[in-house]
Design a protein around this motif. Structure first.
Motif, PDB file in Angstrom:
ATOM      1  N   SER B 583     125.552  71.133 -11.926  1.00 33.35           N
ATOM      2  CA  SER B 583     127.064  70.758 -12.022  1.00 33.35           C
ATOM      3  C   SER B 583     127.290  70.790 -13.752  1.00 33.35           C
ATOM      4  N   LEU B 584     128.893  71.140 -13.665  1.00 30.72           N
ATOM      5  CA  LEU B 584     128.803  70.913 -15.431  1.00 30.72           C
ATOM      6  C   LEU B 584     130.501  70.362 -15.543  1.00 30.72           C
ATOM      7  N   GLY B 585     130.199  69.128 -14.983  1.00 32.91           N
ATOM      8  CA  GLY B 585     131.383  68.399 -14.775  1.00 32.91           C
ATOM      9  C   GLY B 585     131.803  67.618 -13.350  1.00 32.91           C
ATOM     10  N   PRO B 586     132.374  66.923 -13.374  1.00 31.77           N
ATOM     11  CA  PRO B 586     133.211  66.187 -11.584  1.00 31.77           C
ATOM     12  C   PRO B 586     133.511  66.849 -11.247  1.00 31.77           C
ATOM     13  N   GLN B 587     134.598  67.675 -11.862  1.00 30.16           N
ATOM     14  CA  GLN B 587     135.528  69.396 -10.903  1.00 30.16           C
ATOM     15  C   GLN B 587     134.596  70.260 -10.752  1.00 30.16           C
ATOM     16  N   ASN B 588     133.489  70.546 -11.544  1.00 27.85           N
ATOM     17  CA  ASN B 588     132.913  71.562 -11.723  1.00 27.85           C
ATOM     18  C   ASN B 588     131.595  71.965 -11.351  1.00 27.85           C
ATOM     19  N   SER B 589     131.460  71.670  -9.844  1.00 22.32           N
ATOM     20  CA  SER B 589     130.225  72.325  -9.474  1.00 22.32           C
ATOM     21  C   SER B 589     129.948  73.119  -8.326  1.00 22.32           C
ATOM     22  N   PHE B 590     128.750  74.261  -8.880  1.00 28.62           N
ATOM     23  CA  PHE B 590     128.257  75.178  -8.061  1.00 28.62           C
ATOM     24  C   PHE B 590     127.225  75.489  -7.501  1.00 28.62           C
ATOM     25  N   GLY B 591     127.286  76.383  -5.829  1.00 25.33           N
ATOM     26  CA  GLY B 591     125.831  77.193  -5.752  1.00 25.33           C
ATOM     27  C   GLY B 591     125.001  77.679  -6.602  1.00 25.33           C
ATOM     28  N   LYS B 592     124.077  78.264  -6.589  1.00 26.05           N
ATOM     29  CA  LYS B 592     123.164  79.275  -6.453  1.00 26.05           C
ATOM     30  C   LYS B 592     122.282  79.220  -6.138  1.00 26.05           C
ATOM     31  N   PRO B 593     121.857  80.372  -5.279  1.00 28.58           N
ATOM     32  CA  PRO B 593     120.869  80.598  -3.982  1.00 28.58           C
ATOM     33  C   PRO B 593     119.193  81.067  -5.548  1.00 28.58           C
ATOM     34  N   SER B 594     117.817  80.329  -5.094  1.00 29.19           N
ATOM     35  CA  SER B 594     116.937  80.753  -6.173  1.00 29.19           C
ATOM     36  C   SER B 594     115.679  80.889  -5.635  1.00 29.19           C
ATOM     37  N   ARG B 595     115.301  81.325  -5.896  1.00 33.64           N
ATOM     38  CA  ARG B 595     114.172  82.727  -5.219  1.00 33.64           C
ATOM     39  C   ARG B 595     113.006  81.362  -5.306  1.00 33.64           C
ATOM     40  N   ILE B 596     112.576  81.308  -3.904  1.00 33.66           N
ATOM     41  CA  ILE B 596     111.361  80.028  -4.453  1.00 33.66           C
ATOM     42  C   ILE B 596     109.698  81.136  -3.942  1.00 33.66           C
TER      43      ILE B 596
END
Lengths: 281, 820
Positions: B583-596
């Motif tokens: 989340s980079l601000g109220p209007q700017n969030s994005f999803g990202k896969p992470s390896r667990i």
């Protein structure tokens, strides 16, 4: 000024200085006049012999004017005080004379004030002095020295009071006599300062007054003066002082020696008026 | 038996705004909306808070920025305030008794400026009238009479004495510094040598006479100061009478005008008294010395101006133009802007002030009406909050210089009379501020009794769709935008639902919506559309995404170049694709896969969260890991030693992480490691897990799905890829159109998961396995394999823990037991 007319020649003006406000105004008027007439000014301070005698009396005390404290008088103290007064008078004279670029001299005399002054006045053409000096009484409108000067000299006398500006209109008392014409001459000359001249016509009747007015207008037609005339009947003579007070004039110019008016009347007038007067003789 | 989880149908991925619910073609057809939508609770509170007229019922409108708090409050006040009675005017006038305490004067609305002008004219008039009165002949004559009287009195006394002396042949003589008596002879002062010659007796007589006379003179002169005082008093009285006579008609006129204003009448009395006492200031310049002596600052040129300043009227509040009650919004609620201030002027390096330099604050302007303030800004301004509370508590505005109050500066200052305060303050602020103030400021609850709590989302239904359309129309009109086509409105509504993070809600964050409208209008303008179309709206949304997309694209590039290792095909043991939201601000969030990844070994029964060990994991993440350890222990090692040591880590994570949305993924990775079964890397997982293995809702589901989808798309969709989401999150889905198209084409799948067992089956393709009647899991199932592995660990541990002799015996016994 018309050169043909009989000009009053004033080359030396003697001014009596005693440190009083009246004498200060006399000095101012004299300096102005000297400037105007290109005359020389002689300031005279008389050390009153009476004061010096008083100081020598063993019991002499002085009551201080501002504290009412009584102090023993002595000669040294009195001399010092007189010297200081003289010094102050000279400084005032020097300052004013320099301002008006008038040449001046100053001398200190010792003796009875009136006598010394009259003696000194002999060498001058006009004597200028305050109406009253440092007199005890304030009721007197003309001090003893001034009175002596009015009554006992033949020179023209200028009597001054403080707080009367010389730039007010000059007032001339005119009765058609030779003396009055002399006075008219001086008055017209002095009136050039502000261009206004008030004339009180002292005539027996209306016709005469009109004639006088006509004559004066004729005489002064080249002068570019604003003339104001006022007609006085002999009946007005008693109220003359009052009428003059009302006219709100400045310096009053009149002649007392060569006039149709009796000298005594004029002297009474001079005494009654608390105003500057130039007696032309 | 394997329970199959069906992927979600296309319908479940996006809730459309049905066009038949919008009975119009463009927003131009829609009448203006007079109400605030979606904020019923807050609006009710505002109505109550503004309507109630009791102390302390001030209003705090709380809610996130951009939810329209100010708009709501302003809209309501703009309807109500004009119907109320306008408040009175206030001005400050000189206090003639105590100059440092200026007097506050209340006047009916609009009257203050009139009084100011009248006073100005009065002083101008007096400047001609008073000199006229003192210039008159009558006055001059009277003045001279008094002067003469004094002079005569003095002279008469002296003359009488002088005459009395003369009868004794003694003269009163003026010396340079006073008076003296001297015996006379023939009108001249007796010469000292003659005096000495006089008989002793005669000398004595003269001396005594002189002494007596001196004493009398001293007595007379001692009276002079007294006479002088009498003269001065008489002159003063005359002056006052003349001045009073001159100004009476002017003041009478003023008094008549203000006959009903007692305070004004009292003030006029004081003015009259002061003018009479200080009449000299109205005369020529020669009198200015006198006024200076009276403590009035006088300076060349400005002296007159400053002298007459004392009669000026300093209008603080002028309501001559105000309709109804004032509504003031103070943009910068600094102490001085709120409370007013006292300015100074510099004179010869010194600072001076007077009542004309008192300047009003917004509390003055809002007095009798409403004051709207932003709470955060108010709290950021030093002393402003305390001063506001003080004013509300005391119900008056006192202007104080802060510097003076804290002894920072020391200069001439004023203590203006406080002005009664009757104002309703409306604070706008975030919720957190409200709760902090409630908790830590004991005055707050007392002074701000009404809270208007703004929602950040509203229910989504047919009615709210239409209301939204109205709102869009209103905004378009207000902002002078092009009107919106029906389809564009529908798209905006759908986006609003996406913003709210819930397909069944709409956002009330109107700022985002109005920004979108403006941007769509811009694109419509660019493409010369007469109305804003759905294309323009989409373009605006895409542009927003693109503008904010630098970091997202950089991350994706790293994944494509395998700097960040994320597999989207194949299968791996103990490795899974988790999903995180940046989340980079109220209007700017994005999803990202992470390896667990998870690794297991023999240990003492712990699941090590590496993130936590290195203090890169937040408490919620740690909690999630502990919960899954709890689930693991209870399910697989309830009655035997849990001899496992597992490590869990987010690979290639260099910042901190928090949240429990990866706990299900972590559990899957752990199970895979324990069961030694590979997990399909074509799937990504999100969801938290509880101690019973149920999968629970998480936030940001749309972004997470799209994050993985974008990576898969970039690598080419294989048809096997998909995301596992908690069942509870299905109603939040408002996915991007391309995701929906891929799902429709069978190239991508979203699986709703409610239990870990469903997930692990999907991820491994092996049944999870259910307990049989003996309490065992089928050996080939995931659960069976996990149990077996744990038993192995437990035994190995026991073997290590027992001495070799005992160990043999135990082994024997166990063999026996195994045969049973």
């Amino acid at each position: 000024m018309n050169e043909k007319r009989n000009r009053l020649i004033i080359q030396r003006i003697l001014v009596a200085l005693d440190g009083s406000p009246h004498s200060q105004s006399a000095l101012e008027a004299a300096v102005n006049l000297a400037g105007l007439l290109n005359a020389e000014l002689i300031g005279v301070f008389v050390e009153d012999i009476n004061l010096l005698r008083l100081a020598q009396l063993p019991f002499a005390h002085e009551i201080q004017a501002h504290t009412a404290v009584s102090e023993k008088l002595n000669m040294d103290r009195m001399k010092r005080q007189l010297r200081l007064q003289a010094q102050q008078a000279e400084e005032n004279l020097a300052q004013l004379a320099q301002q008006h670029t008038v040449s001046y001299s100053f001398r200190i005399m010792r003796g009875p004030v009136s006598a010394e002054l009259l003696a000194a006045a002999l060498e001058a053409d006009l004597l200028a002095l305050g109406r009253i000096s440092r007199s005890v009484s304030r009721k007197t409108r003309l001090g003893s020295t001034a009175r002596t000067a009015v009554n006992q000299t033949t020179h023209p006398v200028l009597l001054m009071s403080p707080n009367v500006a010389l730039d007010r209109p000059i007032l001339l008392v005119y009765d058609g006599s030779a003396g009055a014409n002399k006075a008219l001459d001086v008055a017209a000359y002095l009136a050039q300062g502000n261009g206004r001249l008030q004339v009180l016509l002292w005539a027996d009747n209306k016709q005469q007054a009109t004639d006088y007015q006509h004559a004066i207008t004729q005489t002064l037609q080249t002068e570019n003066l604003k003339l104001e005339f006022r007609y006085l009947t002999p009946a007005d003579s008693a109220n003359l002082a009052y009428i003059m007070k009302l006219s709100g004039m400045g310096l009053m110019v009149l002649n007392d020696t060569d006039s149709r008016l009796p000298a005594a009347t004029i002297h009474t007038l001079v005494e009654e008026l608390d105003h500057p007067v130039l007696l032309v003789r | 038996m394997m329970a199959t989880v069906t992927p979600l149908s296309v319908d479940a991925l996006y809730r459309r705004c049905e066009l038949n619910q919008l009975p119009f073609e463009t927003t131009a057809e829609l009448p203006p909306l007079d109400e605030i939508i979606g904020q019923e609770r807050a609006v009710e509170a505002i109505q109550f808070g503004i309507g109630i007229h009791h102390d302390g019922f001030n209003l705090f409108a709380l809610g996130p920025n951009g939810t329209g708090k100010y708009t709501a409050v302003a809209q309501f006040l703009n309807q109500k305030a004009p119907t109320e009675t306008p408040p009175d005017d206030w001005c400050y006038v000189n206090n003639f008794d105590q100059t440092h305490k200026p007097q506050a004067l209340r006047l009916p609305g609009g009257q203050a400026t009139i009084l100011r002008d009248k006073m100005k004219r009065l002083i101008e008039d007096l400047l001609t009238i008073i000199p006229g009165a003192f210039d008159s002949d009558e006055y001059q004559a009277q003045q001279k009479t008094i002067e003469e009287e004094f002079k005569e009195r003095q002279t008469q006394a002296l003359e009488e004495l002088s005459e009395a002396a003369l009868t004794k042949h003694i003269a009163l003589i003026r010396t340079p510094s006073g008076f003296a008596f001297a015996p006379l002879k023939e009108g001249e002062v007796l010469k000292p040598e003659e005096f000495v010659k006089l008989p002793q007796q005669e000398q004595q007589i003269i001396e005594n006479e002189v002494k007596n006379l001196q004493e009398t003179l001293q007595r007379i002169m001692e009276q002079v100061p007294q006479w002088q005082r009498e003269r001065q008093n008489k002159l003063k009285q005359l002056n006052h009478e003349v001045a009073r006579y001159a100004i009476t008609p002017l003041l009478a006129e003023m008094r008549q005008t203000y006959a009903e204003q007692t305070a004004v009448l009292t003030y006029l009395d004081a003015v009259e008294k002061d003018i009479i006492e200080n009449f000299g200031q109205f005369l020529a310049d020669t009198e200015s010395a006198e006024s200076e002596a009276n403590g009035l600052h006088s300076d060349e040129g400005s002296s007159k101006k400053q002298t007459f300043q004392r009669y000026q009227v300093n209008v603080m509040v002028d309501h001559s133009e105000t309709q109804g009650a004032p509504v003031v919004y103070e943009d910068k609620p600094a102490y001085l802007n709120l409370m007013g201030r006292i300015e100074h002027f510099s004179q010869m390096g010194n600072l001076f002030t007077n009542f004309t330099l008192i300047k009003p604050g917004s509390l003055h302007r809002a007095n009798g009406g409403y004051l709207i303030l932003d709470c955060r800004r108010l709290l950021l301004e030093p002393y402003a909050w305390e001063a506001l509370k003080q004013a509300l508590r005391a119900k008056q505005i006192s202007i104080e210089s802060l510097g003076q109050l804290y002894s920072l500066v020391s200069t001439v200052t004023l203590e203006p009379e406080p002005i009664p305060l009757n104002v309703k303050v409306i604070l706008l602020g975030e919720r957190q501020l409200y709760y902090l103030l409630t908790q830590y400021d004991p005055d707050f609850g007392e002074l701000f009794k009404v809270a208007a709590d703004f929602e950040d989302q509203m229910a989504r239904d047919e009615g709210s769709h239409l209301a939204y359309a109205h709102l869009i129309g209103d905004l378009a009109r207000k902002e002078n935008l092009k009107h919106f086509q029906k389809t564009a409105v529908a798209r905006i509504i759908e986006h609003s639902a996406r913003l709210s993070g819930d397909a069944s809600k709409l956002t009330t964050h109107m700022q985002s919506i109005s920004d979108l409208l403006r941007e769509a209008d811009y694109w419509a303008e660019q493409d010369a559309h007469e109305l804003v179309t759905v294309v323009d709206v989409q373009k605006a949304l895409d542009a927003q995404l693109h503008r904010a997309g630098r970091i997202r694209e950089q991350i994706q590039e790293s994944m494509l170049r395998e700097t960040l290792l994320i597999d989207t095909d194949g299968a791996q043991v103990g490795q899974i694709n988790g999903l995180a939201v940046y989340s980079l601000g109220p209007q700017n969030s994005f999803g990202k896969p992470s390896r667990i990844t998870a690794r297991v070994r023999l240990g003492k029964g712990e699941v090590i969260d590496i993130e936590r060990q290195v203090e890169m994991g937040g408490p919620i993440h740690s909690k999630g890991v502990m919960i899954l350890a709890g689930f693991l222990g209870a399910r697989y090692a309830g009655e035997r030693p849990f001899s496992l040591s597992a490590t869990l880590v987010f690979e290639q994570s260099y910042g901190g992480i928090d949240g429990d949305s990866a706990s299900s993924a972590e559990l899957y990775a752990l199970l895979s490691a324990l069961a030694d079964v590979p997990i399909k890397q074509s799937l990504a997982v999100t969801g938290s897990v509880n101690q019973h293995g149920q999968v629970q809702a998480i936030g940001g589901v749309n972004e997470k799905i799209e994050g993985f989808f974008d990576l898969c798309t970039a690598r080419g969709l294989s048809g096997t890829q998909g995301v596992l989401i908690p069942q509870a999150n299905v109603r939040h889905l408002m996915l991007r159109q391309d995701v929906i198209e891929a799902v429709r084409a069978g190239q991508f799948a979203i699986y709703p998961i409610s239990h870990i067992d469903e997930g692990i089956e999907l991820l491994t393709g092996i049944p999870a396995g259910a307990l049989n009647n003996k309490g065992n899991y089928p050996p080939k199932s995931i659960n069976g394999r996990v149990t077996t592995r744990l038993i192995t660990f437990a035994e190995k541990q026991r073997a290590f823990a027992t001495p070799p002799a005992k160990q043999k015996k135990q082994e024997k016994r166990r063999e026996g037991a195994g045969n049973e």
